[in-house]
Write a protein that holds these residues in place. Structure first.
Motif, short mmCIF file in Angstrom:
data_model
loop_
_atom_site.label_atom_id
_atom_site.label_comp_id
_atom_site.label_asym_id
_atom_site.label_seq_id
_atom_site.Cartn_x
_atom_site.Cartn_y
_atom_site.Cartn_z
N VAL A 155 46.83 30.80 40.24
CA VAL A 155 45.44 30.37 40.24
C VAL A 155 44.87 30.59 41.62
O VAL A 155 45.48 30.24 42.63
N SER A 156 43.68 31.19 41.68
CA SER A 156 43.08 31.56 42.95
C SER A 156 41.67 31.03 43.04
O SER A 156 40.97 30.91 42.04
N ALA A 157 41.22 30.71 44.27
CA ALA A 157 39.85 30.26 44.49
C ALA A 157 38.91 31.43 44.68
O ALA A 157 37.71 31.24 44.87
N ALA A 158 39.42 32.66 44.64
CA ALA A 158 38.57 33.83 44.78
C ALA A 158 37.65 33.98 43.57
O ALA A 158 37.93 33.49 42.48
N ASP A 159 36.51 34.65 43.80
CA ASP A 159 35.57 34.90 42.71
C ASP A 159 36.11 35.95 41.73
O ASP A 159 35.80 35.91 40.54
N VAL A 210 40.59 44.60 51.50
CA VAL A 210 39.62 44.09 50.53
C VAL A 210 39.40 42.60 50.72
O VAL A 210 38.25 42.12 50.73
N GLU A 211 40.48 41.86 50.87
CA GLU A 211 40.35 40.41 50.98
C GLU A 211 39.60 40.02 52.26
O GLU A 211 38.77 39.10 52.25
N GLU A 212 39.86 40.73 53.36
CA GLU A 212 39.16 40.43 54.62
C GLU A 212 37.69 40.84 54.55
O GLU A 212 36.81 40.07 54.93
N LYS A 213 37.41 42.05 54.04
CA LYS A 213 36.03 42.54 54.00
C LYS A 213 35.17 41.75 53.02
O LYS A 213 33.94 41.68 53.17
N SER A 214 35.80 41.17 52.00
CA SER A 214 35.04 40.40 51.01
C SER A 214 34.97 38.92 51.38
O SER A 214 34.42 38.12 50.61
N ASP A 215 35.51 38.55 52.54
CA ASP A 215 35.55 37.15 52.97
C ASP A 215 36.20 36.27 51.91
O ASP A 215 35.76 35.13 51.66
N GLY A 216 37.24 36.81 51.27
CA GLY A 216 38.00 36.03 50.31
C GLY A 216 37.40 35.98 48.91
O GLY A 216 37.97 35.34 48.01
N ARG A 217 36.30 36.67 48.70
CA ARG A 217 35.69 36.65 47.36
C ARG A 217 36.51 37.47 46.37
O ARG A 217 36.44 37.24 45.16
N ILE A 218 37.26 38.45 46.88
CA ILE A 218 38.16 39.22 46.02
C ILE A 218 39.59 38.96 46.46
O ILE A 218 39.92 39.05 47.65
N GLU A 219 40.43 38.66 45.51
CA GLU A 219 41.87 38.59 45.73
C GLU A 219 42.50 39.80 45.04
O GLU A 219 42.13 40.15 43.92
N VAL A 220 43.45 40.45 45.73
CA VAL A 220 44.16 41.59 45.16
C VAL A 220 45.62 41.21 44.99
O VAL A 220 46.28 40.79 45.96
N LEU A 221 46.15 41.34 43.80
CA LEU A 221 47.56 41.09 43.52
C LEU A 221 48.25 42.42 43.32
O LEU A 221 47.86 43.20 42.45
N LEU A 254 28.28 33.24 41.05
CA LEU A 254 28.77 33.01 42.40
C LEU A 254 28.17 31.75 43.02
O LEU A 254 28.48 31.41 44.14
N SER A 255 27.33 31.06 42.31
CA SER A 255 26.74 29.84 42.83
C SER A 255 27.79 28.75 43.00
O SER A 255 27.60 27.78 43.72
N ALA A 256 28.89 28.91 42.32
CA ALA A 256 30.01 27.98 42.44
C ALA A 256 31.29 28.79 42.52
O ALA A 256 31.34 29.92 42.07
N THR A 257 32.30 28.22 43.11
CA THR A 257 33.58 28.91 43.20
C THR A 257 34.18 29.04 41.81
O THR A 257 34.24 28.08 41.05
N ILE A 258 34.59 30.25 41.50
CA ILE A 258 35.17 30.52 40.18
C ILE A 258 36.68 30.61 40.33
O ILE A 258 37.18 31.25 41.25
N ILE A 259 37.39 30.00 39.47
CA ILE A 259 38.84 30.07 39.50
C ILE A 259 39.27 31.30 38.72
O ILE A 259 38.98 31.44 37.55
N ALA A 260 39.97 32.23 39.42
CA ALA A 260 40.46 33.45 38.79
C ALA A 260 41.95 33.33 38.57
O ALA A 260 42.70 33.01 39.48
N THR A 261 42.40 33.55 37.36
CA THR A 261 43.81 33.39 37.01
C THR A 261 44.42 34.70 36.58
O THR A 261 43.88 35.39 35.73
N SER A 262 45.56 35.07 37.16
CA SER A 262 46.25 36.30 36.77
C SER A 262 46.91 36.12 35.42
O SER A 262 47.61 35.14 35.18
N LEU A 263 46.68 37.07 34.54
CA LEU A 263 47.31 37.02 33.22
C LEU A 263 48.81 37.17 33.30
O LEU A 263 49.55 36.76 32.42
N PHE A 264 49.28 37.83 34.38
CA PHE A 264 50.69 38.18 34.45
C PHE A 264 51.53 37.16 35.22
O PHE A 264 52.70 37.00 34.95
N THR A 265 50.95 36.48 36.20
CA THR A 265 51.76 35.59 37.04
C THR A 265 51.41 34.12 36.84
O THR A 265 52.16 33.25 37.26
N GLY A 266 50.24 33.85 36.27
CA GLY A 266 49.81 32.47 36.18
C GLY A 266 49.29 31.93 37.49
O GLY A 266 49.01 30.74 37.61
#
Length: 321
Positions: free
Chosen positions: A20-24, A50-61, A6-18
């Motif tokens: 790309v998100s700035a969420a951890d 989840v997205e609000e409580k995590s301050d954007g660290r978690i994205e839910v698709l 978490l020291s740097a922003t991790i790019i999380a990519t959905s396997l199903f949609t492609g």
């Protein structure tokens, strides 16, 4: 200890949609309900919370409409790690036999009883087996609409069922219970029910109000007999490995969001049930008060004979609550 990634922003990519998100972390939430269903509205509420409580660290698709496959497909994908969450109920008995208690005829008397069961020791016992044997963590639960019997004559007692050819799902306990009640249960695919009622091949069917309405059974059935013979609940489940991989603070976020989602969904569910009753009344269906205790008394021996020893012990615990 903060996850060192978490020291740097991790790019999380959905396997199903492609996408790309700035969420951890990105969580994929697939389920069977359509866009307008209260379960999808609840899933979207969970997403937002989840997205609000995590301050954007978690994205839910959220993927409704079986976009990620059937219920079993999605569960298998969670176990493989390619999906994270779904909504599932008695299907979990394929891994955890105690999950059959989520939808047993005449196990649950009313909503208050259901809440006591799901939130109490019985619910915890079922949840523990689901986690141990399916690798899924139940985060929260939703009440499902009670199953009622529709017909073209009023049915108030078991004797009114004599000779009634009744469509049931291909579930052995349903067949045994309705046989005990005096009907002639016929397992049949749901897609065939409307035409079979229309042609008189079968005389009756049983389902929650939501399916009675969406399948237009009001066009071929006159009565909703309030048997309420199955009251059940369903879980929002998350893969245990996926949950455990989250930092502790984000695990707390997910669990708190699930608890808030239960409250939100409950309000939607109660309003939806009220509206469904009104709609079916408006479409000409008559609601019949049934001697539920008479049905229960006749059905219980068949229910007990259909359960294995562990399931029967849980069933008896439920009856004592």
């Amino acid at each position: 200890m903060k996850h060192k990634l978490l020291s740097a922003t991790i790019i999380a990519t959905s396997l199903f949609t492609g996408v790309v998100s700035a969420a951890d972390y990105t969580l994929k939430f697939g389920h069977l309900a359509n866009d307008d269903n209260v379960w999808n509205e609840a899933a979207l509420h969970f997403q937002k919370t989840v997205e609000e409580k995590s301050d954007g660290r978690i994205e839910v698709l959220v993927y409704p409409n079986s976009e990620l496959g059937s219920e079993m497909d999605i569960i298998n994908s969670i176990q493989l790690g390619t999906v994270d969450l779904t909504i599932s109920g008695e299907s979990l008995q394929n891994w955890a036999p105690k999950a059959a208690l989520l939808a047993i005829p005449y196990a649950i008397r009313n909503s208050e009883h259901l809440t006591a069961v799901a939130n109490g020791d019985v619910g915890k016992e079922i949840e523990e087996q689901i986690t141990q044997q399916a690798g899924l963590v139940p985060l929260t639960w939703f009440e499902r609409g009670a199953r009622n019997l529709t017909s073209n004559k009023p049915i108030k007692t078991p004797k009114d069922l004599n000779g009634t050819i009744l469509r049931v799902p291909n579930v052995p306990i349903f067949v045994k219970v309705w046989e005990a009640l005096g009907a002639k249960p016929t397992p049949m695919a749901f897609s065939e029910v409307f035409t079979s009622l229309q042609q008189g091949t079968i005389h009756a069917q049983e389902n929650p109000l939501s399916l009675i309405n969406s399948a237009s059974f009001f066009e071929v059935q006159d009565y909703v007999n309030k048997t309420e013979h199955v009251r059940s609940w369903i879980y929002v489940v998350m893969g245990k490995r996926q949950l455990d991989k989250l930092p502790k603070d984000l695990q707390t976020v997910v669990r708190e969001a699930a608890a808030e989602t239960q409250v939100y969904e409950r309000e939607l569910f109660l309003e939806d049930e009220r509206k469904l009753s009104e709609v079916l009344h408006e479409k000409g269906m008559k609601f019949v008060d049934v001697d539920q205790e008479a049905f229960r008394k006749v059905a219980l021996p068949a229910v007990r004979n259909s359960l294995n020893q562990d399931q029967l012990l849980l069933f008896e615990k439920i009856q004592k609550l």
